[in-house]
Write an enzyme that holds these catalytic residues in place. Structure first.
Site, PDB file in Angstrom:
ATOM      1  N   TYR A  55       0.825  -1.223   0.000  1.00  0.00           N
ATOM      2  CA  TYR A  55       0.000   0.000   0.000  1.00  0.00           C
ATOM      3  C   TYR A  55       0.855   1.267   0.000  1.00  0.00           C
ATOM      4  O   TYR A  55       0.340   2.365  -0.196  1.00  0.00           O
ATOM      5  CB  TYR A  55      -0.952   0.045   1.211  1.00  0.00           C
ATOM      6  CG  TYR A  55      -1.883  -1.131   1.345  1.00  0.00           C
ATOM      7  CD1 TYR A  55      -2.056  -2.041   0.314  1.00  0.00           C
ATOM      8  CD2 TYR A  55      -2.604  -1.343   2.516  1.00  0.00           C
ATOM      9  CE1 TYR A  55      -2.901  -3.134   0.454  1.00  0.00           C
ATOM     10  CE2 TYR A  55      -3.462  -2.426   2.655  1.00  0.00           C
ATOM     11  CZ  TYR A  55      -3.590  -3.322   1.627  1.00  0.00           C
ATOM     12  OH  TYR A  55      -4.426  -4.396   1.775  1.00  0.00           O
ATOM     13  N   HIS A 113       0.829 -11.729   1.986  1.00  0.00           N
ATOM     14  CA  HIS A 113      -0.249 -11.042   1.265  1.00  0.00           C
ATOM     15  C   HIS A 113      -0.978 -11.960   0.270  1.00  0.00           C
ATOM     16  O   HIS A 113      -2.208 -11.951   0.199  1.00  0.00           O
ATOM     17  CB  HIS A 113       0.325  -9.820   0.553  1.00  0.00           C
ATOM     18  CG  HIS A 113      -0.650  -8.715   0.349  1.00  0.00           C
ATOM     19  ND1 HIS A 113      -0.308  -7.399   0.427  1.00  0.00           N
ATOM     20  CD2 HIS A 113      -1.975  -8.723   0.061  1.00  0.00           C
ATOM     21  CE1 HIS A 113      -1.378  -6.640   0.197  1.00  0.00           C
ATOM     22  NE2 HIS A 113      -2.399  -7.431  -0.020  1.00  0.00           N
TER      23      HIS A 113
HETATM   24  N1  LIG Z   1      -5.336  -8.868   1.716  1.00  0.00           N
HETATM   25  C1  LIG Z   1      -5.676  -8.345   0.567  1.00  0.00           C
HETATM   26  O1  LIG Z   1      -5.325  -8.861  -0.512  1.00  0.00           O
HETATM   27  C2  LIG Z   1      -6.515  -7.103   0.545  1.00  0.00           C
HETATM   28  C3  LIG Z   1      -7.063  -6.655  -0.658  1.00  0.00           C
HETATM   29  C4  LIG Z   1      -7.863  -5.517  -0.651  1.00  0.00           C
HETATM   30  C5  LIG Z   1      -8.090  -4.849   0.558  1.00  0.00           C
HETATM   31  N2  LIG Z   1      -7.507  -5.272   1.720  1.00  0.00           N
HETATM   32  C6  LIG Z   1      -7.735  -4.578   3.009  1.00  0.00           C
HETATM   33  O2  LIG Z   1      -9.138  -4.521   3.249  1.00  0.00           O
HETATM   34  C7  LIG Z   1      -9.528  -3.163   3.475  1.00  0.00           C
HETATM   35  C8  LIG Z   1     -10.961  -2.932   3.020  1.00  0.00           C
HETATM   36  O3  LIG Z   1     -11.138  -3.303   1.668  1.00  0.00           O
HETATM   37  P1  LIG Z   1     -11.389  -2.239   0.486  1.00  0.00           P
HETATM   38  O4  LIG Z   1     -10.854  -0.937   0.910  1.00  0.00           O
HETATM   39  O5  LIG Z   1     -10.875  -2.839  -0.760  1.00  0.00           O
HETATM   40  O6  LIG Z   1     -12.949  -2.233   0.303  1.00  0.00           O
HETATM   41  P2  LIG Z   1     -14.264  -1.956   1.191  1.00  0.00           P
HETATM   42  O7  LIG Z   1     -13.900  -1.670   2.608  1.00  0.00           O
HETATM   43  O8  LIG Z   1     -15.195  -3.068   0.892  1.00  0.00           O
HETATM   44  O9  LIG Z   1     -14.870  -0.661   0.506  1.00  0.00           O
HETATM   45  C9  LIG Z   1     -14.221   0.577   0.544  1.00  0.00           C
HETATM   46  C10 LIG Z   1     -15.015   1.506  -0.363  1.00  0.00           C
HETATM   47  O10 LIG Z   1     -16.342   1.639   0.139  1.00  0.00           O
HETATM   48  C11 LIG Z   1     -16.612   3.009   0.462  1.00  0.00           C
HETATM   49  N3  LIG Z   1     -17.352   3.004   1.730  1.00  0.00           N
HETATM   50  C12 LIG Z   1     -16.924   2.621   2.950  1.00  0.00           C
HETATM   51  N4  LIG Z   1     -17.908   2.695   3.856  1.00  0.00           N
HETATM   52  C13 LIG Z   1     -18.991   3.148   3.205  1.00  0.00           C
HETATM   53  C14 LIG Z   1     -20.317   3.440   3.600  1.00  0.00           C
HETATM   54  N5  LIG Z   1     -20.715   3.276   4.864  1.00  0.00           N
HETATM   55  N6  LIG Z   1     -21.189   3.891   2.651  1.00  0.00           N
HETATM   56  C15 LIG Z   1     -20.783   4.070   1.385  1.00  0.00           C
HETATM   57  N7  LIG Z   1     -19.550   3.805   0.932  1.00  0.00           N
HETATM   58  C16 LIG Z   1     -18.656   3.341   1.844  1.00  0.00           C
HETATM   59  C17 LIG Z   1     -15.251   3.681   0.567  1.00  0.00           C
HETATM   60  O11 LIG Z   1     -15.353   5.027   0.132  1.00  0.00           O
HETATM   61  P3  LIG Z   1     -14.655   6.265   0.896  1.00  0.00           P
HETATM   62  O12 LIG Z   1     -13.295   5.844   1.349  1.00  0.00           O
HETATM   63  O13 LIG Z   1     -14.622   7.311  -0.165  1.00  0.00           O
HETATM   64  O14 LIG Z   1     -15.571   6.595   2.037  1.00  0.00           O
HETATM   65  C18 LIG Z   1     -14.423   2.887  -0.438  1.00  0.00           C
HETATM   66  O15 LIG Z   1     -14.651   3.349  -1.761  1.00  0.00           O
HETATM   67  C19 LIG Z   1      -8.481  -2.379   2.673  1.00  0.00           C
HETATM   68  O16 LIG Z   1      -8.451  -1.012   3.010  1.00  0.00           O
HETATM   69  C20 LIG Z   1      -7.230  -3.140   3.016  1.00  0.00           C
HETATM   70  O17 LIG Z   1      -6.753  -2.768   4.304  1.00  0.00           O
HETATM   71  C21 LIG Z   1      -6.732  -6.403   1.724  1.00  0.00           C
END
Ligand SMILES: NC(=O)c1ccc[n+]([C@@H]2O[C@H](COP(=O)([O-])OP(=O)(O)OC[C@H]3O[C@@H](n4cnc5c(N)ncnc54)[C@H](OP(=O)(O)O)[C@@H]3O)[C@@H](O)[C@H]2O)c1
Length: 282
Positions: A55, A113
């Site tokens: 990241y 990862h």
């Molecule tokens: N291990 C892996 O391979 C892997 C892969 C991907 C992610 N991750 C981890 O998982 C975490 C979460 O996954 P993610 O960031 O991909 O996706 P997510 O948490 O499913 O979704 C994040 C998105 O949803 C929006 N959002 C969040 N809460 C909301 C709400 N209450 N209402 C409307 N929109 C909302 C955010 O927008 P805004 O930010 O604009 O509010 C952002 O665009 C990552 O940050 C990372 O730490 C790990």
């Protein structure tokens, strides 16, 4: 499992505790946003912060934690070993970099990862060493399928205590969750909101209206009631707070089953088996 507050923890198979709910930091990529976001999340009760070498924001998170003077014992920090630094010596060296950037002398949880065939066992051996050396308290994996976990078990001295995988109502990995649970592995949900893809779902919206909760809150509650640890990301204060307010209502068994049925095996991210074979995300 009780689910009455965001600061509750649950036991890991290695004897440590992990918060039941966490915060994702992917795409938080400037200092001001990181500072504001983490401050709001901390005030809302989040204690687990999930980052990764990939990241490129470990340094930003490290600076924020110093600026906010958050007590280290109350924080739960997770980072992940990137594909390009897998291998025994490479992993040991790369984690030194993570510790330096995060300005801490230990990680609460270190994950591989993605599974990579070429370095599969050597990277895990390094993880076991890092734990023995006290550089990390707990070791786990991310994006491992049942087949990867079974392969790992043929040589591991100790098994992962966490498997962080993509998990949301449109990618309901129930069989993997069952396997993890039977093997005392906590399943963490990345993209727990399907990176917004699930937020327009009419069925979940209807369930939310019944409880006076948003679609995001219903999804996160569904994950919690299934024993999954979600780590939603947001950089908007009102959403960070909204996502944390999921400990004051309960979905019925019927509602849980209705959401279970929405599965379409729809990924927002990579297919683990392809990353395993090619050694990189695509
Ligand atoms: N291990 C892996 O391979 C892997 C892969 C991907 C992610 N991750 C981890 O998982 C975490 C979460 O996954 P993610 O960031 O991909 O996706 P997510 O948490 O499913 O979704 C994040 C998105 O949803 C929006 N959002 C969040 N809460 C909301 C709400 N209450 N209402 C409307 N929109 C909302 C955010 O927008 P805004 O930010 O604009 O509010 C952002 O665009 C990552 O940050 C990372 O730490 C790990």
């Amino acid at each position: 499992m009780t689910l009455s507050s965001i600061t509750e923890t649950r036991p890991l198979a290695d004897g440590h505790q992990i918060p039941k709910f966490g915060f994702g930091t992917y795409l938080l990529s400037d200092q001001a946003t990181m500072d504001a976001t983490i401050k709001t999340a901390w005030d809302a009760g989040y204690r687990l912060f999930d980052t990764a070498m990939l990241y490129r924001n470990e340094d930003l998170l490290g600076n924020t934690l110093q600026t906010l003077t958050l007590p280290r014992p109350d924080l739960y920090l997770t980072s992940k070993v990137a594909e390009v630094v897998q291998g025994y010596d490479e992993t040991l060296k790369a984690v030194e970099g993570s510790l330096k950037r995060l300005q801490t002398d230990y990680l609460d949880l270190l994950l591989i990862h993605w599974p990579v065939r070429e370095h599969f066992f050597d990277t895990w051996r390094a993880m076991e060493q890092l734990k023995a050396d006290g550089k990390v308290r707990s070791i786990g994996v991310s994006n491992y399928t049942v087949a990867h976990l079974e392969l790992l078990a043929t040589q591991a001295k100790e098994m992962p205590v966490v498997n962080q995988v993509e998990y949301h109502p449109y990618l309901n990995q129930q069989a993997l969750l069952d396997y993890d649970t039977a093997n005392h592995i906590v399943t963490e949900a990345w993209s727990p909101l399907g990176r917004r893809a699930v937020l327009g779902d009419p069925m979940i919206k209807k369930i939310g209206e019944h409880h006076q909760k948003s679609v995001a809150q219903v999804i996160l509650r569904w994950e919690l009631q299934h024993g999954i640890l979600p780590i939603p990301k947001s950089q908007h204060a009102e959403r960070i707070v909204e996502n944390a307010q999921v400990f004051d209502f309960e979905l019925t068994d019927d509602e849980l089953s209705m959401i279970d049925l929405l599965n379409k095996n729809q990924r927002t991210g990579n297919e683990p088996e392809i990353v395993y074979e090619t050694g990189k995300q695509y």
